[in-house]
Design a protein around this motif. Sequence first.
Motif, PDB file in Angstrom:
ATOM      1  N   MET A  59       0.810  -1.222   0.000  1.00 16.36           N
ATOM      2  CA  MET A  59       0.000   0.000   0.000  1.00 16.36           C
ATOM      3  C   MET A  59       0.841   1.269   0.000  1.00 16.36           C
ATOM      4  N   ILE A  60       2.071   1.188   0.545  1.00 19.10           N
ATOM      5  CA  ILE A  60       2.903   2.401   0.567  1.00 19.10           C
ATOM      6  C   ILE A  60       3.378   2.748  -0.834  1.00 19.10           C
ATOM      7  N   ILE A  61       3.615   1.741  -1.643  1.00 26.40           N
ATOM      8  CA  ILE A  61       4.324   2.020  -2.896  1.00 26.40           C
ATOM      9  C   ILE A  61       3.476   1.746  -4.145  1.00 26.40           C
ATOM     10  N   HIS A  62       2.279   1.252  -3.979  1.00 24.77           N
ATOM     11  CA  HIS A  62       1.486   0.896  -5.144  1.00 24.77           C
ATOM     12  C   HIS A  62       1.341   2.077  -6.099  1.00 24.77           C
ATOM     13  N   ASN A  63       1.576   1.819  -7.374  1.00 27.29           N
ATOM     14  CA  ASN A  63       1.463   2.846  -8.415  1.00 27.29           C
ATOM     15  C   ASN A  63       2.360   4.060  -8.230  1.00 27.29           C
ATOM     16  N   THR A  64       3.394   3.926  -7.413  1.00 27.62           N
ATOM     17  CA  THR A  64       4.377   5.011  -7.350  1.00 27.62           C
ATOM     18  C   THR A  64       5.545   4.650  -8.263  1.00 27.62           C
ATOM     19  N   ILE A  65       6.461   5.604  -8.393  1.00 28.46           N
ATOM     20  CA  ILE A  65       7.636   5.378  -9.238  1.00 28.46           C
ATOM     21  C   ILE A  65       8.567   4.349  -8.603  1.00 28.46           C
ATOM     22  N   TYR A  66       8.248   3.953  -7.364  1.00 27.92           N
ATOM     23  CA  TYR A  66       8.986   2.850  -6.733  1.00 27.92           C
ATOM     24  C   TYR A  66       8.911   1.598  -7.598  1.00 27.92           C
ATOM     25  N   VAL A  67       7.751   1.377  -8.217  1.00 30.75           N
ATOM     26  CA  VAL A  67       7.553   0.132  -8.969  1.00 30.75           C
ATOM     27  C   VAL A  67       8.497   0.059 -10.172  1.00 30.75           C
ATOM     28  N   PRO A  68       8.556   1.103 -11.018  1.00 30.66           N
ATOM     29  CA  PRO A  68       9.583   1.057 -12.069  1.00 30.66           C
ATOM     30  C   PRO A  68      10.998   0.959 -11.493  1.00 30.66           C
ATOM     31  N   GLY A  69      11.252   1.592 -10.341  1.00 32.84           N
ATOM     32  CA  GLY A  69      12.576   1.469  -9.720  1.00 32.84           C
ATOM     33  C   GLY A  69      12.885   0.001  -9.461  1.00 32.84           C
ATOM     34  N   HIS A  70      11.943  -0.691  -8.881  1.00 30.37           N
ATOM     35  CA  HIS A  70      12.123  -2.121  -8.595  1.00 30.37           C
ATOM     36  C   HIS A  70      12.321  -2.928  -9.875  1.00 30.37           C
ATOM     37  N   PHE A  71      11.419  -2.750 -10.845  1.00 32.73           N
ATOM     38  CA  PHE A  71      11.489  -3.714 -11.940  1.00 32.73           C
ATOM     39  C   PHE A  71      12.577  -3.390 -12.955  1.00 32.73           C
ATOM     40  N   HIS A  72      13.147  -2.203 -12.912  1.00 30.25           N
ATOM     41  CA  HIS A  72      14.357  -2.048 -13.728  1.00 30.25           C
ATOM     42  C   HIS A  72      15.521  -2.816 -13.097  1.00 30.25           C
ATOM     43  N   GLY A  73      15.442  -3.053 -11.766  1.00 29.07           N
ATOM     44  CA  GLY A  73      16.436  -3.922 -11.138  1.00 29.07           C
ATOM     45  C   GLY A  73      16.311  -5.362 -11.611  1.00 29.07           C
ATOM     46  N   THR A  74      15.099  -5.798 -11.911  1.00 28.43           N
ATOM     47  CA  THR A  74      14.939  -7.179 -12.361  1.00 28.43           C
ATOM     48  C   THR A  74      15.117  -7.282 -13.871  1.00 28.43           C
ATOM     49  N   VAL A  75      14.352  -6.463 -14.599  1.00 32.31           N
ATOM     50  CA  VAL A  75      14.228  -6.730 -16.018  1.00 32.31           C
ATOM     51  C   VAL A  75      15.337  -6.051 -16.826  1.00 32.31           C
ATOM     52  N   ALA A  76      15.829  -4.927 -16.331  1.00 36.00           N
ATOM     53  CA  ALA A  76      16.941  -4.277 -17.032  1.00 36.00           C
ATOM     54  C   ALA A  76      18.265  -4.734 -16.414  1.00 36.00           C
ATOM     55  N   GLY A  77      18.424  -4.543 -15.089  1.00 36.80           N
ATOM     56  CA  GLY A  77      19.673  -4.943 -14.440  1.00 36.80           C
ATOM     57  C   GLY A  77      19.872  -6.446 -14.432  1.00 36.80           C
ATOM     58  N   GLY A  78      18.809  -7.209 -14.230  1.00 37.87           N
ATOM     59  CA  GLY A  78      18.940  -8.670 -14.183  1.00 37.87           C
ATOM     60  C   GLY A  78      18.920  -9.294 -15.561  1.00 37.87           C
ATOM     61  N   THR A  79      17.755  -9.247 -16.211  1.00 32.14           N
ATOM     62  CA  THR A  79      17.601  -9.969 -17.474  1.00 32.14           C
ATOM     63  C   THR A  79      18.417  -9.348 -18.605  1.00 32.14           C
ATOM     64  N   THR A  80      18.254  -8.042 -18.805  1.00 27.37           N
ATOM     65  CA  THR A  80      18.908  -7.422 -19.960  1.00 27.37           C
ATOM     66  C   THR A  80      20.430  -7.552 -19.874  1.00 27.37           C
ATOM     67  N   LEU A  81      20.978  -7.344 -18.683  1.00 24.56           N
ATOM     68  CA  LEU A  81      22.438  -7.466 -18.559  1.00 24.56           C
ATOM     69  C   LEU A  81      22.899  -8.894 -18.816  1.00 24.56           C
ATOM     70  N   ALA A  82      22.136  -9.869 -18.325  1.00 23.28           N
ATOM     71  CA  ALA A  82      22.536 -11.259 -18.563  1.00 23.28           C
ATOM     72  C   ALA A  82      22.498 -11.556 -20.062  1.00 23.28           C
ATOM     73  N   PHE A  83      21.480 -11.041 -20.735  1.00 27.47           N
ATOM     74  CA  PHE A  83      21.377 -11.262 -22.183  1.00 27.47           C
ATOM     75  C   PHE A  83      22.539 -10.588 -22.909  1.00 27.47           C
TER      76      PHE A  83
END
Lengths: 53, 565
Positions: B377-401
């Motif tokens: 509830m603290i972070i729903h629909n805030t820019i926190y969410v893109p902050g988090h998922f760039h850690g997974t999908v850009a920093g994690g997946t994209t870098l591995a690729f």
Amino acid sequence: MSEMKANETKKPLTVLQRILDDQNFMLMLGLVMPTVFYTLWGVMEVATIPIAP
Amino acid sequence: MAITTAQSPFRIDPLTGMRIDLKAQALVKINAVLAVVFLLVGGAAGLLVALTRWPAVHLLPADLFYMALTAHGVVALMVWIIFFEMAVIYFCASTVLSCRLATPGWAWVQVVLMTVGAAITAVAILQGNSSVMMTSYVPMDAAPHFYLGLILFAVGALIGCFVFLGTLVIAKEEQTYKGSLPLTVYGCLIAVIIAIFTIASGAIILIPTFLWSLGLIESIDPMMYRVIWWAFGHSSQQINVTAHITIWYTVASLAFGAKPMSEKVSRTAFLLYILFLQLGSVHHLLSDPGMSSAYKIFNTSYMMYMAVLASMIHGLTVPGAIEVAQRRNGYNNGLFEWLRKCPWGNPVFACTILSIIIFGFIGGITGVTMSVEQVNMIIHNTIYVPGHFHGTVAGGTTLAFMGLTYYLIPVLFQRELILPWLAKIQPWLFGIGIAVFGVALMGAGTLGVPRRHHDMTFAGQALSFEWPGMAYMMMAVGEIGGVVSVVGGAAFCVIVVGSILVGKKVPADAKCIVAPHADRNADKHIGMGGFEAPGTFVLALTLFVCLVLYYFINFKYLATVWTLA
Ligand code: HEM
Ligand SMILES: [Cu+2]
């Protein structure tokens, strides 16, 4: 059959190993689990929300 | 060099000793090239978005901002990643198994459908009447061809999955491997299984939405849409996670001769993925009214933690395997000599290790925490969410690729990398840029800055809001990190395309680059205090302590938001 023979000479495979190696069973698990716990349960929840009068 | 057998022409690669099916090679190459081209497009859109969300720059007007954001989400998340995943599964199924690819003709249908689909959707977005973001929540409507393109793209990807499964059948029949599938192929199999559920869910929701956009269906329930769309949207992230973890294993074995610490444990972790990973899709619905807490908590907490456990296992065994291999190869002093002596300047390794670290510490810790119903509830629909998922999908997946691409250029394209100095720093530019971007955006999000918002100052709006100065600063710092990562991403595209076009040919008598099995030193005594991989153990404990602390801080923060006065 030939597969069985090859295995008999080595250690017998554990149940876990057989599940892990069974591609079709893994596919079935991977479809059934999310369909039941996520999709069907979720759809039921939405479908049972009462309509405003 | 090409040799023809009754089945299919192939060549023996001098660098890896692998037997490469030429038809598969062409397909891996075309998918990888298309992926990189789309990464360039997605990255350019990302730059425009970042320059708009940087308050001092605020580049685009609102309509163009939402168009760029839609393009960025669709192209970066779906098109780049899935094209690359097709390259990965074809590579693993054919080359790792030394098998010919099943039905190469159908694989070309995959390429064509995905390309045409992506192009149609891109055109729809650029025409300007489909700025509905990649989630395309109803009742916002996009042009019909926006959905049609996505459907064609998904059908293409599904065909790719079946080509992969067909290749496994051939490999088994022709006995190109013995016993269980090698772990890297096994990881691809898991990704493909998740993909089949994902694409089926996508079809179930996007086909009716397409018909609705044509006026053939009267309405679609927004809540129902969200439930089914996220079966697609979240699960597709789990394909990515599985694919990049598989790449971690592959690089560890190719570059270090490392063997997984325990094949069985790693495979069991993959079984946990199959069972539990997709249930986490509910974390996108945590703030939705109408869904019960039982549904939310059962899936995102109890069940999802089993999948988190699996991720922790992978996160432990990959560095652990590298540590054991390095120690066997002689770097056995102290806790971290093995880590210091890693080839940090080699882009394949640098991308992989940064991917592990960023995925674990930035994407992982925050993902687990924000999946708790209360904290969400603290972070729903805030820019926190893109902050988090760039850690997974850009920093994690994209870098591995990116790391795997550096490996494949000499092997499949038979070209040496151009601009080696740039390739050396590229992973760091992209990785550090994304890390700063992610952390700063999460900071801003904690202060309440919304995601998907053109103007955080609300200039000219009826309601205004005074942000603390810190929020503006975090957005600026984050977007500067974003710009740095775009520079890193652009450098990657230049190196890849340049190497393919003008790189020096790898000579036919080149030396093998695959590290010999570290097992040959298996009798050596390694490790400390009874642990074979004590350094990794310490790192894993560090991650765990960070997670616990972060979890605690968030609940503490939640308590201050909700004062019981
Ligand atoms: C190259 C560096 C990148 C930069 C600078 C960047 C920047 C951004 C920014 C500023 C946002 C908007 C946040 C908001 O206002 O809500 C965003 C959203 C997003 N980004 Fe990136 N990004 C980058 C790379 C990537 C990559 C590699 C991927 C996927 C693999 C990705 C996937 C997404 C997605 C899915 C969204 C959400 C779009 C939406 O809310 O509909 N980004 N990005
Ligand atoms: Cu998710």
